[in-house]
Design a protein around this motif. Structure first.
Motif, PDB file in Angstrom:
ATOM      1  N   ASP A  65       0.802  -1.220   0.000  1.00 30.39           N
ATOM      2  CA  ASP A  65       0.000   0.000   0.000  1.00 30.39           C
ATOM      3  C   ASP A  65       0.838   1.274   0.000  1.00 30.39           C
ATOM      4  N   GLN A  66       2.008   1.220   0.670  1.00 24.95           N
ATOM      5  CA  GLN A  66       2.873   2.384   0.746  1.00 24.95           C
ATOM      6  C   GLN A  66       3.981   2.240  -0.299  1.00 24.95           C
ATOM      7  N   HIS A  67       3.830   2.955  -1.418  1.00 27.05           N
ATOM      8  CA  HIS A  67       4.745   2.774  -2.529  1.00 27.05           C
ATOM      9  C   HIS A  67       6.145   3.308  -2.206  1.00 27.05           C
ATOM     10  N   VAL A  68       7.146   2.591  -2.757  1.00 30.07           N
ATOM     11  CA  VAL A  68       8.546   2.945  -2.573  1.00 30.07           C
ATOM     12  C   VAL A  68       9.144   3.278  -3.932  1.00 30.07           C
ATOM     13  N   ASN A  93      -2.642  11.902 -11.530  1.00 29.20           N
ATOM     14  CA  ASN A  93      -3.017  10.598 -10.959  1.00 29.20           C
ATOM     15  C   ASN A  93      -2.155   9.449 -11.481  1.00 29.20           C
ATOM     16  N   LEU A  94      -0.915   9.746 -11.817  1.00 32.00           N
ATOM     17  CA  LEU A  94       0.026   8.705 -12.199  1.00 32.00           C
ATOM     18  C   LEU A  94       0.651   8.104 -10.948  1.00 32.00           C
ATOM     19  N   LYS A  95       1.280   6.958 -11.091  1.00 28.57           N
ATOM     20  CA  LYS A  95       1.757   6.188  -9.941  1.00 28.57           C
ATOM     21  C   LYS A  95       3.107   6.699  -9.427  1.00 28.57           C
ATOM     22  N   TYR A  96       3.100   7.921  -8.910  1.00 24.16           N
ATOM     23  CA  TYR A  96       4.334   8.495  -8.374  1.00 24.16           C
ATOM     24  C   TYR A  96       4.105   9.122  -6.997  1.00 24.16           C
ATOM     25  N   GLU A  97       3.133   8.575  -6.289  1.00 23.66           N
ATOM     26  CA  GLU A  97       2.879   8.994  -4.904  1.00 23.66           C
ATOM     27  C   GLU A  97       3.626   8.017  -4.005  1.00 23.66           C
ATOM     28  N   PHE A  98       4.742   8.474  -3.427  1.00 19.14           N
ATOM     29  CA  PHE A  98       5.600   7.587  -2.663  1.00 19.14           C
ATOM     30  C   PHE A  98       5.532   7.867  -1.165  1.00 19.14           C
ATOM     31  N   ALA A  99       5.567   6.785  -0.395  1.00 16.93           N
ATOM     32  CA  ALA A  99       5.722   6.921   1.050  1.00 16.93           C
ATOM     33  C   ALA A  99       7.197   7.059   1.409  1.00 16.93           C
ATOM     34  N   ASN A 100       8.045   6.295   0.709  1.00 14.71           N
ATOM     35  CA  ASN A 100       9.483   6.311   0.975  1.00 14.71           C
ATOM     36  C   ASN A 100      10.266   6.308  -0.330  1.00 14.71           C
ATOM     37  N   LEU A 101      11.466   6.841  -0.252  1.00 14.00           N
ATOM     38  CA  LEU A 101      12.389   6.826  -1.372  1.00 14.00           C
ATOM     39  C   LEU A 101      13.674   6.122  -0.952  1.00 14.00           C
ATOM     40  N   MET A 160      17.201   4.992   2.934  1.00 13.06           N
ATOM     41  CA  MET A 160      15.760   5.123   2.790  1.00 13.06           C
ATOM     42  C   MET A 160      15.287   6.299   3.637  1.00 13.06           C
ATOM     43  N   PHE A 161      14.461   7.137   3.040  1.00 10.88           N
ATOM     44  CA  PHE A 161      13.906   8.271   3.777  1.00 10.88           C
ATOM     45  C   PHE A 161      12.483   8.533   3.306  1.00 10.88           C
ATOM     46  N   SER A 162      11.720   9.167   4.171  1.00 12.47           N
ATOM     47  CA  SER A 162      10.339   9.496   3.826  1.00 12.47           C
ATOM     48  C   SER A 162      10.320  10.445   2.629  1.00 12.47           C
ATOM     49  N   ALA A 163       9.440  10.182   1.681  1.00 11.94           N
ATOM     50  CA  ALA A 163       9.346  11.029   0.497  1.00 11.94           C
ATOM     51  C   ALA A 163       8.993  12.467   0.861  1.00 11.94           C
ATOM     52  N   HIS A 211      22.481  11.073   3.336  1.00  8.39           N
ATOM     53  CA  HIS A 211      22.732   9.985   4.286  1.00  8.39           C
ATOM     54  C   HIS A 211      22.409  10.425   5.707  1.00  8.39           C
ATOM     55  N   GLU A 212      22.820  11.641   6.064  1.00  8.98           N
ATOM     56  CA  GLU A 212      22.581  12.164   7.415  1.00  8.98           C
ATOM     57  C   GLU A 212      21.096  12.369   7.693  1.00  8.98           C
ATOM     58  N   LEU A 213      20.318  12.655   6.649  1.00  2.00           N
ATOM     59  CA  LEU A 213      18.894  12.937   6.820  1.00  2.00           C
ATOM     60  C   LEU A 213      18.011  11.707   6.602  1.00  2.00           C
ATOM     61  N   SER A 214      18.635  10.581   6.269  1.00  2.00           N
ATOM     62  CA  SER A 214      17.864   9.368   5.988  1.00  2.00           C
ATOM     63  C   SER A 214      17.343   8.718   7.260  1.00  2.00           C
ATOM     64  N   ASP A 215      16.249   7.982   7.126  1.00  2.00           N
ATOM     65  CA  ASP A 215      15.651   7.278   8.261  1.00  2.00           C
ATOM     66  C   ASP A 215      16.331   5.939   8.511  1.00  2.00           C
ATOM     67  N   MET A 216      16.791   5.292   7.438  1.00  2.00           N
ATOM     68  CA  MET A 216      17.466   3.991   7.547  1.00  2.00           C
ATOM     69  C   MET A 216      18.621   3.958   6.565  1.00  2.00           C
ATOM     70  N   THR A 217      19.762   3.436   7.000  1.00  2.00           N
ATOM     71  CA  THR A 217      20.919   3.292   6.124  1.00  2.00           C
ATOM     72  C   THR A 217      21.669   2.007   6.446  1.00  2.00           C
ATOM     73  N   TRP A 218      22.260   1.390   5.441  1.00  2.00           N
ATOM     74  CA  TRP A 218      23.128   0.234   5.627  1.00  2.00           C
ATOM     75  C   TRP A 218      24.010   0.082   4.399  1.00  2.00           C
ATOM     76  N   ASN A 219      25.102  -0.661   4.562  1.00  2.00           N
ATOM     77  CA  ASN A 219      26.098  -0.791   3.509  1.00  2.00           C
ATOM     78  C   ASN A 219      26.271  -2.246   3.083  1.00  2.00           C
ATOM     79  N   TYR A 220      26.736  -2.423   1.863  1.00  2.00           N
ATOM     80  CA  TYR A 220      27.213  -3.738   1.446  1.00  2.00           C
ATOM     81  C   TYR A 220      28.427  -3.548   0.546  1.00  2.00           C
ATOM     82  N   SER A 221      29.347  -4.491   0.624  1.00  2.00           N
ATOM     83  CA  SER A 221      30.609  -4.386  -0.105  1.00  2.00           C
ATOM     84  C   SER A 221      30.443  -4.827  -1.555  1.00  2.00           C
TER      85      SER A 221
END
Length: 291
Positions: free
Chosen positions: A157-160, A194-202, A271-274, A233-243
């Motif tokens: 329901d919450q588009h990303v 009304n196109l599909k670009y209403e995002f909860a998170n980016l 990831m941060f709130s749109a 990165h500083e303003l994001s809600d969630m962050t993680w890394n992979y090599s």
């Protein structure tokens, strides 16, 4: 294909002899112009709608982000061009004489800025591959945010949206502000239709590096290939890394290729709130104006 929209964006492009970006290689390696290496060249850029002739340029930029990941960058490029009303490609501004020529095949793509709906397009193969990549790497890089990230990614329901901001490494970070502003306007217009670009998170995937010190083996702070992404990165809600060290990222600058320090290439997922996008743009304006 819709006609190109253009927005002039001025900026200085630093020519670095150690860069593998492919920007102005003729100047960089000319026998008669070696003194120009490591000097700055004034270049004007303009934003255009992605079009068919941009295919190879866009795919090249996507490959520098995804490297050897199982993501079909050709099909992903097709998706980006198909939704050319969202985002833009960055090209060098043409002269008035060039404007009379409709053939853009020779134009080099220096950057791509767009958003892909990972929820609405989840049944498309290349989007499935991106979703699997994020899920797999998140499981391999567990953090306290793993469950929250995967829950947000898989919400029906919450588009990303996947926010793509890729450019050659010599392009200055100041170009990010007008590019993000233009992208935000495109998103607002699409939502009104009304196109599909209403995002909860980016979600953004940033090219990052971490230096391992030879004497202690301790890792320093993250370094960002695109400097403005450190603020995101500083303003994001969630962050993680992979090599991605096994994939040998070729987009390196000389300052990260010191013989005494080994740079581990990473991808940093943010990831941060749109709803934060406007605030991020304002922060970028304020910070980049100081440089």
């Amino acid at each position: 294909m819709a006609s190109s929209k253009k927005k002039c964006m001025g900026g200085e492009m630093e020519i670095n002899e150690n860069s593998n970006s492919g920007v102005d290689e003729e100047i960089m390696y000319s026998d008669d112009e070696e003194e120009l290496v490591n000097q700055e060249v004034q270049v004007d850029f303009e934003a255009n709608m992605p079009c068919d002739s941009d295919f190879h340029g866009i795919r090249t930029l996507l490959r520098q982000l995804f490297l050897k990941a199982d993501v079909d960058t050709s099909k992903l490029t097709d998706v980006i061009i198909s939704q050319n009303y969202i985002g833009s490609v960055l090209k060098q501004s043409s002269s008035p004489e060039d404007d009379d020529d409709d053939d853009d095949d020779g134009d080099q793509v220096f950057g791509i800025f767009t958003v892909l709906n990972l929820t609405h397009r989840k049944d498309e193969e290349c989007i499935q591959q991106i979703r699997f990549l994020l899920t797999d790497k998140c499981h391999q890089s567990p953090t306290s945010q793993t469950d929250d990230f995967l829950s947000a990614l898989n919400s029906p329901d919450q588009h990303v949206g996947l926010l793509l901001s890729e450019r050659f490494i010599n392009i200055p970070p100041e170009i990010a502000v007008p590019s993000f502003e233009s992208l935000q306007k495109d998103l607002e217009k699409a939502k009104r239709q009304n196109l599909k670009y209403e995002f909860a998170n980016l979600i953004m995937i940033a090219k990052t590096y971490r230096l391992k010190m030879s004497d202690k083996g301790d890792a320093e702070d993250l370094m960002f290939s695109n400097p403005e992404e450190e603020l995101i990165h500083e303003l994001s809600d969630m962050t993680w890394n992979y090599s991605v060290s096994a994939e040998r990222d070729s987009v390196m600058t000389g300052r990260w290729e010191d013989e005494e320090d080994e740079a581990e290439p990473l991808r940093t997922v943010m990831m941060f709130s749109a709803s934060k996008l406007n605030n991020i743009i304002e922060k970028l304006k304020a910070e980049l104006s100081k440089t």
